[in-house]
Design an enzyme around this catalytic site. Structure first.
Site, PDB file in Angstrom:
ATOM      1  N   HIS A   1       0.837  -1.194   0.000  1.00  0.00           N
ATOM      2  CA  HIS A   1       0.000   0.000   0.000  1.00  0.00           C
ATOM      3  C   HIS A   1       0.878   1.252   0.000  1.00  0.00           C
ATOM      4  CE1 HIS A   1      -3.074   2.723   2.139  1.00  0.00           C
ATOM      5  NE2 HIS A   1      -3.347   2.694   0.853  1.00  0.00           N
TER       6      HIS A   1
ATOM      7  N   ASP B   1       7.421   8.210 -20.732  1.00  0.00           N
ATOM      8  CA  ASP B   1       7.658   8.290 -22.167  1.00  0.00           C
ATOM      9  C   ASP B   1       9.122   7.983 -22.463  1.00  0.00           C
ATOM     10  OD1 ASP B   1       9.174  10.702 -21.775  1.00  0.00           O
ATOM     11  OD2 ASP B   1       7.358  11.905 -21.972  1.00  0.00           O
TER      12      ASP B   1
END
Length: 132
Positions: free
Chosen positions: A20, A28
């Site tokens: 968590h 990119d």
């Protein structure tokens, strides 16, 4: 051999190990990877695989509670911004300056590099918890 879900063994391992609030980055082709953060390089050529394709595949296997994007995406890449807003409409979406985004990458469990060649086509995905 795994039948479905994430077939890339490196990504599958990272996803299985997430706790968590742990974070992964999908970036990119030009996003710099901070020293010490593992890079999973999927880029084959410009545009392949695309950012959306990779995010969709990961989102199928990951509980995501928060998404962080660069503020600059709002002006420089409206198509990807719309995709993020549509895909993660049930998650918190935080925008911060790109320089801050790069700082936040320092504690990521991994950076997954796509072949995407559009500006600011990057996101940090924060793991949630699956109780059900």
């Amino acid at each position: 051999m795994k039948k479905n879900g994430m077939l890339n063994s490196h990504i599958a391992k990272v996803l299985a190990d997430l706790g968590h609030t742990d974070r992964i980055v999908i970036g990119d082709v030009g996003l710099p990877v901070p020293p010490g953060v593992p890079k999973i390089d999927l880029a084959l050529r410009l545009g392949t695989p695309g950012f959306k394709e990779v995010v969709d595949a990961i989102a199928e296997d990951m509980v995501i509670e928060k998404v962080v994007i660069a503020e600059e995406m709002k002006a420089e890449n409206k198509e990807t911004l719309q995709y993020i807003n549509d895909t993660f409409r049930d998650c918190e979406i935080e925008a911060c300056p790109h320089e801050r985004f790069k700082q936040l990458m320092g504690d990521a469990k991994a950076v997954i590099r796509t072949g995407e060649a559009k500006p600011y086509a990057n996101c940090i995905l924060q793991a949630g918890v699956h109780f059900g």
